[in-house]
Scaffold this active site. Structure first.
Site, PDB file in Angstrom:
ATOM      1  N   ASP A 106      -2.075   3.122   0.045  1.00  0.00           N
ATOM      2  CA  ASP A 106      -0.853   2.589   0.652  1.00  0.00           C
ATOM      3  C   ASP A 106      -0.919   2.565   2.175  1.00  0.00           C
ATOM      4  O   ASP A 106      -0.052   1.953   2.812  1.00  0.00           O
ATOM      5  CB  ASP A 106       0.356   3.424   0.220  1.00  0.00           C
ATOM      6  CG  ASP A 106       0.726   3.206  -1.236  1.00  0.00           C
ATOM      7  OD1 ASP A 106       0.219   2.248  -1.838  1.00  0.00           O
ATOM      8  OD2 ASP A 106       1.524   4.001  -1.770  1.00  0.00           O
ATOM      9  N   ASP A 165       0.192  -1.241  -8.636  1.00  0.00           N
ATOM     10  CA  ASP A 165       0.521  -1.560  -7.243  1.00  0.00           C
ATOM     11  C   ASP A 165      -0.740  -1.787  -6.405  1.00  0.00           C
ATOM     12  O   ASP A 165      -0.735  -2.575  -5.451  1.00  0.00           O
ATOM     13  CB  ASP A 165       1.312  -0.426  -6.587  1.00  0.00           C
ATOM     14  CG  ASP A 165       2.345   0.223  -7.477  1.00  0.00           C
ATOM     15  OD1 ASP A 165       2.040   0.475  -8.654  1.00  0.00           O
ATOM     16  OD2 ASP A 165       3.453   0.525  -6.987  1.00  0.00           O
TER      17      ASP A 165
END
Length: 366
Positions: A106, A165
């Site tokens: 991320d 994700d």
């Protein structure tokens, strides 16, 4: 077929193709990509940072920034481009402490932003800032966990975790690195990783579990995949060994999305649950994938352009006059609890939703 019949056939074919093309270019006043994009992009200029762990620029902000830059470029809005660049330049001067570290999927994806700026400005300081975020995804740190080292030994990024994700977070920075360097290793990395996730997470119905141990079709998780595979296919050479398998997975997903689209044009927080609420960020990601597929010729315009148009017209109703998108699911970790996904809070203006709208805008304007 005689000459007259042939002429009529070509005329009807042209009229049909023209009608299909207008589906993704002719929108009523107040619903055009130019109007919606301007509202959302300019909202970002004066907005506060959305920080990861309260410390570093987060992935939702990174994507909002990228989408705004794309809008400025596509519309030749030099003033917006200048404002966005000036805002970013604070990160290499007075706000250096907000630059993400390079130890998580991320955070590494932040590199896509300076690499995007490099393509716009040709200023090498952005290249030098962005490229290490792509490289360190494949450079195993000394303190890596055993399972991370095992992924690396198999040729994958040590940041692999099989959360759906990841398929935007990893592919976006590696694809951008390929675009600016031309080095095939970057697109190879993204493709190899994508094949792994397709194999491990795509189900027979074309959708994806949030993770192997979380058997739910969470909307934004599937949205990250839809957007990530779309972005990858835009730049993956057609003669690449992994292209056929990735395109197959993409088309399989798009067929399923068309089936699960609600009568109102959106998709639900849990895609296959009719009593779940329509969510905007994931719906926008799907819409981006559909628009791009039609325009790139990957999908039949006759079959998919009406679905993409219906989705866009549904999405614009959730944007207020200040450019804030409503009904956005907040940041969501994986959890093997179906009710958890039903109960996720919803916000207006959350950056998870702002960016995907701009991706749709960009796809419509390209």
């Amino acid at each position: 077929m005689n000459r007259i019949t042939l002429s009529i056939f070509f005329l009807l074919s042209f009229q049909f193709l023209f009608a299909q093309s207008k589906l993704l270019s002719d929108f009523p006043e107040g619903q055009t990509p130019e109007e919606i994009g301007k509202r959302i992009a300019y909202r970002f200029v004066g907005a506060k940072h959305a920080l990861h762990a309260g410390k570093w620029i987060s992935y939702p902000e990174t994507f909002y920034w990228n989408g705004s830059l794309q809008f400025a470029e596509l519309t030749n809005d030099n003033e917006l481009a200048k404002l966005l660049k000036n805002k970013f330049d604070l990160l290499i001067s007075s706000e250096k402490e907000l630059l993400p570290i390079k130890n998580h999927v991320d955070l590494n994806m932040f590199g896509s932003l300076p690499l995007n700026l490099y393509q716009i400005t040709n200023d090498k300081q952005y290249l030098e800032l962005g490229l290490p975020y792509a490289d360190t995804q494949w450079q195993v740190p000394q303190d890596a966990k055993p399972e991370q080292k095992q992924w690396a030994e198999k040729g994958y990024t040590w940041q692999t975790r099989l959360w759906i994700d990841d398929m935007y977070m990893i592919t976006i920075v590696q694809t951008q690195a390929f675009k600016v360097t031309g080095d095939i290793k970057y697109i190879d990395r993204a493709a190899r990783e994508m094949v792994l996730y397709l194999k491990e997470l795509q189900r027979p119905n074309g959708l994806f579990y949030h993770a192997p141990d979380v058997p739910f079709y969470w909307l934004r998780g599937n949205g990250w995949m839809a957007a990530g595979v779309t972005e990858l296919l835009r730049y993956l050479p057609e003669n690449h060994k992994d292209y056929p398998e990735i395109m197959k997975g993409y088309r399989k997903m798009m067929r399923s999305l068309k089936e699960y689209q609600t009568p109102g044009g959106m998709w639900n927080q849990l895609i296959d649950e009719a009593d779940c609420w329509p969510e905007t960020s994931g719906s926008a990601m799907f819409t981006y994938a559909l628009i791009t597929g039609v325009k790139q010729g990957w999908l039949s315009a006759e079959e998919y352009a009406p679905a993409a148009r219906k989705a866009w017209l549904a999405l614009v109703d959730y944007v207020d006059e200040k450019g804030a998108v409503a009904e956005v699911c907040v940041g969501t970790n994986k959890k093997n609890d179906k009710q958890y996904y039903y109960d996720r809070p919803r916000r207006t203006g959350d950056y998870h939703g702002q960016a995907p709208y701009l991706w749709c805008v960009g796809a419509l304007l390209e």
